[in-house]
Scaffold this motif. Structure first.
Motif, mmCIF file in Angstrom:
data_model
loop_
_atom_site.group_PDB
_atom_site.id
_atom_site.type_symbol
_atom_site.label_atom_id
_atom_site.label_comp_id
_atom_site.label_asym_id
_atom_site.label_seq_id
_atom_site.Cartn_x
_atom_site.Cartn_y
_atom_site.Cartn_z
ATOM 1 N N ILE B 134 38.902 46.213 43.351
ATOM 2 C CA ILE B 134 39.524 44.402 42.333
ATOM 3 C C ILE B 134 38.968 44.288 41.094
ATOM 4 O O ILE B 134 39.851 44.109 40.130
ATOM 5 N N HIS B 135 37.739 44.705 40.913
ATOM 6 C CA HIS B 135 37.316 44.000 39.579
ATOM 7 C C HIS B 135 39.236 45.044 38.403
ATOM 8 O O HIS B 135 39.447 43.888 37.392
ATOM 9 N N TRP B 136 38.412 46.593 38.352
ATOM 10 C CA TRP B 136 40.012 47.067 37.591
ATOM 11 C C TRP B 136 41.025 46.488 37.664
ATOM 12 O O TRP B 136 41.618 46.548 36.711
ATOM 13 N N TYR B 137 41.049 45.913 38.692
ATOM 14 C CA TYR B 137 42.842 45.311 39.014
ATOM 15 C C TYR B 137 43.014 44.482 37.930
ATOM 16 O O TYR B 137 43.917 43.421 37.915
ATOM 17 N N VAL B 138 42.169 43.585 38.259
ATOM 18 C CA VAL B 138 42.319 42.209 37.876
ATOM 19 C C VAL B 138 41.753 42.313 36.744
ATOM 20 O O VAL B 138 42.700 41.445 35.484
ATOM 21 N N ALA B 139 41.243 43.618 35.863
ATOM 22 C CA ALA B 139 40.941 43.685 34.206
ATOM 23 C C ALA B 139 42.070 44.336 33.760
ATOM 24 O O ALA B 139 42.352 44.295 32.731
#
Lengths: 214, 328, 953
Positions: B134-139
């Motif tokens: 999720i973090h990298w997707y959003v980032a």
């Protein structure tokens, strides 16, 4: 070179929409795109109804140009504001900034899909060297042929004037003289503008005060 | 290696933004929009009553079906232009530039927060695969949207002069389309992120103390922190408030097919721009802290695991809890 | 979606100039040179930039064609640029003396008609509910066989020939001739439901039933009264002249209308009158004029008969009575009367708002009487400026595409038939044998008025025993007609169902093709537009303009005159119809048709306009003055533009045409006239001839009757005729002398051939000798019915029983409390089939609507844009959008009449032949309009019925 302007004489405009279809005729814009439109205020109100034909005003300080993210607008030597459709990304900002609702978009789709912006070119085409391509993309380039925009040429009552700002103003002034208005010269028309402006400002102030008292 | 790259990148951006900052006021001041003057020249001879109606944006009737076509003069357009060009555009540049400047200065003055104790080699799982996804997707989406969004706001000042028109047009078209098509995907990610991490982000007394000690970044004090420290929670809530504002306003703008008026679009454009710029300025801090600013932080989000000594130093209460739980 | 084809597949030639001449040079010599506000030119010379390069859509050579807009009677000139047979550009005709390049929405969108795909493409017939393609040959054979069969079974009168104001003059003339030789007077066109009450009322007042002055001449007016005319929407380009008068002469404009129209928005004074109260309104004005002695007494003494009787009638209309009937207060009436009296010369303009009433003839005569009292008729700047509707409704009227007259208003008497038989070179007896020889009520069908277009429905549905012809109508030709412009929609559908055959000849399928509810027996024959053929067209001001062919007929469509030839050939009358007319292939030669009518149209002077003269005027638009319409220089020097009829005598005589009718300040040879002496020489001992007034140079110097051979002999002028003329003229009069000698000699002596009479205010042959106010058949003012009742029912008018009192007796005011009136929109024309198929126009008006006053809307809980049902008192109902506006008063609702293709809530789009449905469909207002006909001309009532409005679920 002359500075080109439109002038719509509200005393003469009868809302026949001739300018609107003349524009279609010259520029063959698709269904839904009307580069010019007639707006009637106080429609049907006795003694108050006034119609005005509006399109791009080719402003001296064009808001569309100021907000365009891709800077696709450019001024011409005639004082016209034209735009490059290749650079247009269809963001719609020009429509949000334009006080006259001139920019037109073929659609209003999901994901902000609007297509390329289209607006009045003063029948001066656009940045395209191939005339056929220019006509397909931007419509007619009548100015190059020594003709003025078809909307003004075909105006049923000659309410809509187009051409060099000074000469258009002269024609209008002559009419004003005939009509016997108190102000006849362009200078005093400007003065009248200031007067009207003042009145409008007063009204706006009143309205503002009204909001403050809530 | 990694650090060298980051510093150079930051400096480049800083330079560019300073250039932008210098260039903006000149152009902004040159503008003195006057729709009324234009209108008066184009429709003279009207009565004062009519004129008043016209400049107040009273709507009439027209046979055109374009949105807002029934208004002769849309006065809001002027205001919108002013807000966007004279406030948001320079303001955003100042905010972003300021943020970068502050970070740079901070970095130069304070430097990286080092691990106080040497690495033990023992790793503790901090972020699950899901968290990291999720973090990298959003980032990633955030960065893409940021770059494309900033292009729409600023690129004409520095990219356009150096690119051939065709490349410029292609880039901007791509930027707009990427921004518009990825936006909704970003929205999904933000929502998932907010839901996934909600349970960790309620403030408690520890956070208060953490704040009182300035997060421990300045000085030598080591405030206690749980799984997430006060700063991280603040960032979370910034995402919830500002991030959601960006997302919602973005969706309104992205789907103009519900008959939004020009005025609505203007309003949401302003909201979107302001919120995005705030979010970006804040994100610079987040990125700094998560990478360059804190030794050992980046590997947590990269591998999911952090070193024991890092955990002890930055999240002692969590470390204790994990210890207790595993019993080691 | 680009809706237009473009010629873009050919290479470009940058140096080519599309105009052939440089635009700069072109403009320099024309309108702009005149300068000033009269010219109101758009650009000064300095602004015209040199031609740098041209951008032709292809390298193909450009042909510039001069044509005339086909949308209204103003007659705007058009430059059509054609490349490779495609109409690629349309340019403003700045040198056309009528429009100076100006166009309304319709005119500015003309070019699209040259590209339209939503046309009838080939002949078709409805078979088993499906449209089936036919060859032209098969279609003509089937249609011809069917009408021959009907003729054999029921007689020639059972075929009804509904022609068109869209014909050019030659086609109109040919149509009347063809139908005459078919053997019936059941031939009509839109003029019946347009200005028939004007033609009858005005002609019976002073001689000719046409616009007396011109659009251009209105520039000289000092006041104008628009009553029942919304020229800003119906004739927008006429407003150019009105605006010039307003600016230059400070002309006062009064608009009297139930609706605050766009014309009213430009008026000095707007007066809201109740629909159907025109006579009372005019009498109210005259009351003040007489009371204050503002009438032109000398003029009345010299040139008007019977004003004293009017004076007595007017006394019955003091201010309070007028206010009660019209809703206009005393002060306003006084102001208007004073305004019109103080600003002379002034003109009156009226249109359908005045004519389309059961009292239409009373209205039109009342307007005339007002102008006579003010002494405005026969003066430049004055006049009865009757704006006609369709582009050639004036011409089609002149050529008698009407059931009560042969071409040229000759009537139907034996003498008239013999006159035309002589012109045609056809035996009178042969013609007679083509007709049903039985005597009916009123006489033999050859000499009695046929059924009117307004009542063909009754001609189908009425009990045939009550009709003055052998049988019902069994086959209908809709040859350029929009049926949705006729009242009583639901009954029309019944009538269509009952017919044996419907034949629609039109460029578009029209509403008739879809509303009929039939599965068989409907034929569609594609006619082409006037841009695809050539010929002459008569503008409202009687100027005849020549149109060149712009493009070839689209698809398989054919020009109307060619279809007439094919049909004539099929039914075996081609030899007679085309005796003097060369036919090339299947196409009759237009110029020959002009020459033939030149030899017969003596009554109204369609005799001097040879094809050569008309074409010369077309080629020299620039030579004609914008205000006086007179040519300066060229071979046409001194001619009025388009040789406005009457253009007396033969073409060789070189009469310039008559710009202002009845203008005695000019010699007859230069376009002067007195009033026509058409009503005898005296009545009740009082002379009907002018007294002390005659056109300049009149050698008699006073009133005189119309010229006959005998009169020439009495005057001693007989020997002015040549021997050949004497031979032709002996025993004839000015109307029947085919040599034109009598006219020539009369004019030589300064006399108008039609005499020099007085205008009459009393028409003793009409049901109301003096115009009376009569309440509409459907009225919301029941209290006025007793004092101002309608007529008793008539047993037979134009072959049909016609109801008045028995309709008015029914009180509908409780159930239908709002008056319903109808009118035009600028974007559309007529029934709208053509204009709604033009996307440039259709885009501008996408929904049929009803205008409702906010008072009614609020009471009925209707918001702007809501769907509503409008119910009529005869059972019709329409579902339309509400437009809430103060444009209409509380007692009135308004609907435009251009929509069709929906019927009482039913969408008929699927019934159109594939690909030919107009872009915009909508309910026709005439689905709810009602019964009611003027007793003189059977004009339908469309402006004053009643309705009920309900919000649709």
């Amino acid at each position: 070179m002359a500075r080109m302007k439109f002038l719509c004489d509200s005393e003469r405009c009868i809302e026949c929409n001739g300018c609107v279809t003349a524009c279609k005729n010259a520029n063959e814009t698709e269904w839904g795109i009307q580069r010019r439109r007639v707006v009637t205020l106080d429609d049907g109100e006795v003694g108050k109804e006034v119609s005005i034909s509006v399109a791009c005003m080719h402003c001296s300080d064009a808001p569309c140009m100021a907000v365009c993210p891709t800077d696709c607008f450019y001024p011409t030597e005639d004082g016209l504001i034209l735009h490059n459709k290749d650079a247009c990304i269809g963001c719609g900002y020009c429509l949000y900034a334009c006080p006259f609702g001139a920019p037109q978009f073929p659609k209003q789709g999901a994901f902000g899909a609007r297509g390329k912006m289209d607006k009045c070119t003063f029948c001066a085409g656009g940045p395209e060297s191939d005339p056929v391509l220019e006509e397909q993309k931007y419509g007619a380039n009548r100015l190059r042929e020594g003709k003025l925009p078809l909307c003004a040429e075909m105006c049923s009552t000659k309410a809509l004037l187009a051409g060099d700002a000074q000469q258009v103003a002269d024609i209008f002034r002559e009419r004003v003289v005939y009509r016997g208005h108190r102000n006849s010269a362009w200078g005093s028309v400007e003065h009248e503008a200031a007067e009207s402006e003042q009145l409008a400002q007063q009204a706006a102030d009143l309205a503002y005060d009204a909001t403050q008292s809530v | 290696m990694e650090r060298y790259w980051s510093v150079r990148d930051a400096k480049t951006w800083l330079m560019l933004l300073l250039v932008v900052l210098m260039a903006l006021p000149a152009t902004v001041l040159a503008q003195s929009a006057d729709a009324r003057r234009e209108a008066f020249q184009a429709m003279p001879g009207t009565t004062p009553e009519f004129w008043r109606d016209a400049v107040e944006g009273v709507s009439g009737r027209t046979q055109s079906n374009s949105p807002g076509a029934d208004t002769l003069i849309m006065v809001e357009g002027e205001r919108w232009r002013e807000i966007r060009n004279q406030w948001i555009s320079p303001g955003g540049a100042i905010a972003l530039g300021g943020s970068l400047l502050a970070i740079t200065l901070f970095y130069l003055l304070v430097g990286q927060v080092k691990l106080e104790n040497p690495r033990t080699g023992k790793k503790i799982e901090r972020w699950t695969r899901w968290d990291r996804t999720i973090h990298w997707y959003v980032a990633v989406l955030f960065i893409i949207l940021g770059v494309t969004g900033l292009s729409i706001l600023y690129a004409k000042w520095f990219l356009m002069p150096i690119l051939p028109t065709s490349v410029w047009a292609a880039w901007m078209t791509a930027a707009k389309n990427i921004h518009n098509y990825l936006g909704p995907l970003f929205a999904i990610g933000v929502l998932a992120m907010i839901l996934k991490w909600l349970k960790h982000n309620f403030f408690n007394m520890t956070d208060l103390k953490w704040f009182l000690k300035g997060g421990g970044i300045v000085g030598k004090a080591h405030p206690s922190a749980g799984y997430l420290n006060g700063g991280e929670k603040v960032w979370y809530w910034v995402i919830v408030t500002v991030g959601l504002t960006v997302v919602v306003s973005g969706l309104v703008l992205d789907f103009p097919n519900f008959g939004q008026s020009r005025e609505t679009m203007q309003l949401f454009l302003i909201i979107h721009a302001v919120a995005s710029l705030i979010l970006m300025a804040a994100a610079f801090g987040h990125i700094y802290i998560g990478t360059l600013g804190t030794e050992g932080a980046f590997e947590g989000m990269k591998t999911g695991y952090v070193d024991e000594s890092w955990a002890k130093q930055h999240h002692d209460l969590w470390y204790d809890a994990v210890k207790k739980k595993t019993g080691s | 979606m680009r809706l237009n084809k473009k010629v873009s597949d050919t290479s470009l030639d940058m140096n080519q100039n599309r105009l052939g001449v440089s635009r700069r040079g072109f403009l320099k010599g024309t309108t702009l040179a005149a300068g000033g506000i009269a010219a109101t030119g758009l650009l000064g010379k300095g602004m015209i930039r040199p031609v740098e390069a041209a951008t032709p859509k292809s390298s193909a050579p450009v042909e510039v064609k001069r044509t005339i807009c086909t949308h209204c009677s103003v007659g705007c000139g058009v430059y059509a640029h054609v490349q490779n047979g495609v109409w690629t550009y349309q340019e403003a005709a700045f040198d056309n003396p009528i429009n100076r390049g100006a166009h309304c929405a319709k005119g500015a969108a003309l070019r699209y008609h040259g590209h339209s795909t939503r046309r009838l493409k080939y002949p078709m017939k409805l078979e088993g509910g499906k449209w089936k393609r036919l060859s032209w040959e098969q279609a003509i054979n089937e249609v011809g066989d069917k009408i021959e069969q009907i003729r054999a079974e029921s007689g020639p009168d059972s075929v009804f020939w509904l022609g068109s104001a869209k014909f050019n003059n030659e086609q109109a003339y040919l149509f009347r001739k063809m139908v005459s030789l078919w053997g019936t007077n059941n031939v009509e066109h839109q003029a019946r439901i347009c200005h028939s009450t004007t033609v009858a009322g005005v002609a019976n007042t002073w001689g000719y039933g046409a616009m007396t002055n011109s659009y251009n001449d209105m520039q000289n007016s000092k006041s104008m009264l628009f009553i029942g005319s919304n020229a800003a929407e119906a004739h927008p380009v006429s407003l150019q002249h009105v605006m010039i008068a307003k600016e230059r002469n400070n002309c006062k404009i009064v608009v009297a209308d139930p609706r605050f129209t766009r014309t009213a928005a430009k008026a000095t004074q707007y007066v809201r009158i109740r629909p159907g109260s025109d006579v009372a309104y005019v009498w109210g004005l005259l009351w003040h004029i007489f009371a204050n002695g503002w009438e032109d007494k000398q003029y009345l003494a010299q040139r008007v008969y019977g004003m004293d009787e009017i004076r007595e009638e007017v006394l019955q209309f003091p201010p309070d009575v007028v206010e009660n009937i019209t809703g206009v207060d005393e002060q306003t009436m006084y102001q208007t009367a004073k305004l019109l009296s103080d600003h002379r010369p002034g003109c009156v303009v009226w249109c359908m708002g005045g004519t389309q009433h059961t009292t239409g003839n009373n209205n039109t005569r009342a307007y005339c009487i007002l102008e006579l009292a003010l002494g405005n008729i026969g003066k430049s700047g004055g006049g009865a400026n009757i704006f006609r509707g369709h582009d050639n409704v004036q011409g089609a009227t002149d050529f008698g595409v009407l059931s009560d007259s042969l071409p040229g208003y000759y009537g139907l008497a034996e003498g008239s038939w013999r006159h035309w038989a002589g012109v045609w070179g056809v035996d009178y007896e042969w013609i007679q044998n083509r007709f049903d020889q039985t005597e009916y009520r009123g006489g033999k069908p050859m000499h009695t008025n046929g059924i009117t277009v307004s009542r063909w429905i009754d001609g189908v549905l009425e009990d045939k025993e009550k009709m003055a012809q052998n049988d019902n109508i069994r086959a209908m030709f809709y040859w350029g007609h929009a049926v949705n412009s006729q009242t009583r929609g639901p009954e029309m559908r019944e009538a269509m169902k009952k017919l044996d055959m419907m034949v629609i000849v039109d460029p578009y399928p029209t509403v008739a093709a879809v509303m009929n509810d039939r599965t068989d027996g409907v034929y569609l024959l594609p006619a082409c537009t006037q841009f695809e053929t050539y010929g002459s067209v008569t503008a409202s001001n009687r100027s005849i303009q020549w149109r060149s062919k712009v493009i070839d007929p689209h698809f398989e469509s054919k020009p109307d005159h060619e279809i007439m030839y094919l049909l004539s050939k099929k039914v075996g009358i081609a030899d007679q119809v085309f005796k003097n007319i060369q036919v090339n292939g299947d196409e009759p030669l237009i110029e020959d048709i002009v020459r033939e009518y030149n030899r017969g149209m003596w009554t109204i002077g369609y005799t001097g306009q040879s094809p050569e003269r008309l074409k010369y005027h077309q080629e020299n638009w620039h030579a004609f003055d914008f205000t006086s319409l007179r040519a300066v220089g060229t071979d046409a020097h001194g001619d009025f533009y388009g040789l406005p009829w009457p253009c007396w005598g033969t073409p060789e005589m070189g009469h310039p045409g008559t710009h202002v009718l009845y203008d005695t300040s000019l010699p007859v040879k230069d376009g002067g006239l007195g009033f026509r002496a058409n009503f005898g020489v005296e009545r009740n001992g009082e002379t009907l001839l002018a007294e002390g007034s005659a056109p300049v140079g009149n050698e008699i110097g006073d009133g005189h009757p119309e010229f006959t051979a005998n009169m020439l002999k009495q005057l001693g002028w007989w020997d002015d005729l040549t021997e050949a003329e004497k031979a032709a003229a002996d025993g004839k009069d000015w109307k029947t002398d085919l040599s034109g000698g009598i006219q020539r000699v009369a004019i030589k002596h300064g006399c108008a051939p039609f005499g020099n009479g007085k205008a009459r205010t009393i028409v003793w042959t009409f049901p109301d000798a003096i115009p009376k106010h009569r309440e509409p058949l459907y009225t919301t003012r029941r209290d006025l019915v007793e004092s101002y009742p309608t007529w008793d029912d008539f047993e037979s008018l134009y072959r049909m029983p016609t109801l008045y009192k028995s309709i008015q007796e029914r009180d509908t005011s409780a159930e239908f409390p709002i008056i319903l009136t109808s009118g035009r929109l600028v974007e559309y024309e007529g029934g709208g089939d053509e204009t709604r198929s033009n996307p440039w126009l259709a885009e501008l008006q996408q929904h049929m609507f009803v205008e409702i006053n906010p008072f009614n809307a609020n009471t009925l809980r209707i918001a702007d844009g809501d769907d509503v049902w409008v119910y009529g008192p005869e059972g019709g109902r329409v579902r339309v959008k509400a437009l809430v506006t103060n444009r209409v008063g509380r007692d009135v609702a308004f609907m435009p009449f251009h929509f069709g293709g929906e019927f009482q809530g039913e969408d008929l789009r699927s019934r159109y032949p594939e690909g030919s449905d107009p872009y915009v469909l909508g309910e026709a207002v005439n689905t709810v309009t009602t019964y009611g006909y003027d007793p003189v001309t059977i004009m339908q009532e469309t402006k004053c019925t009643v309705c009920r409005i309900e919000k649709a679920a």
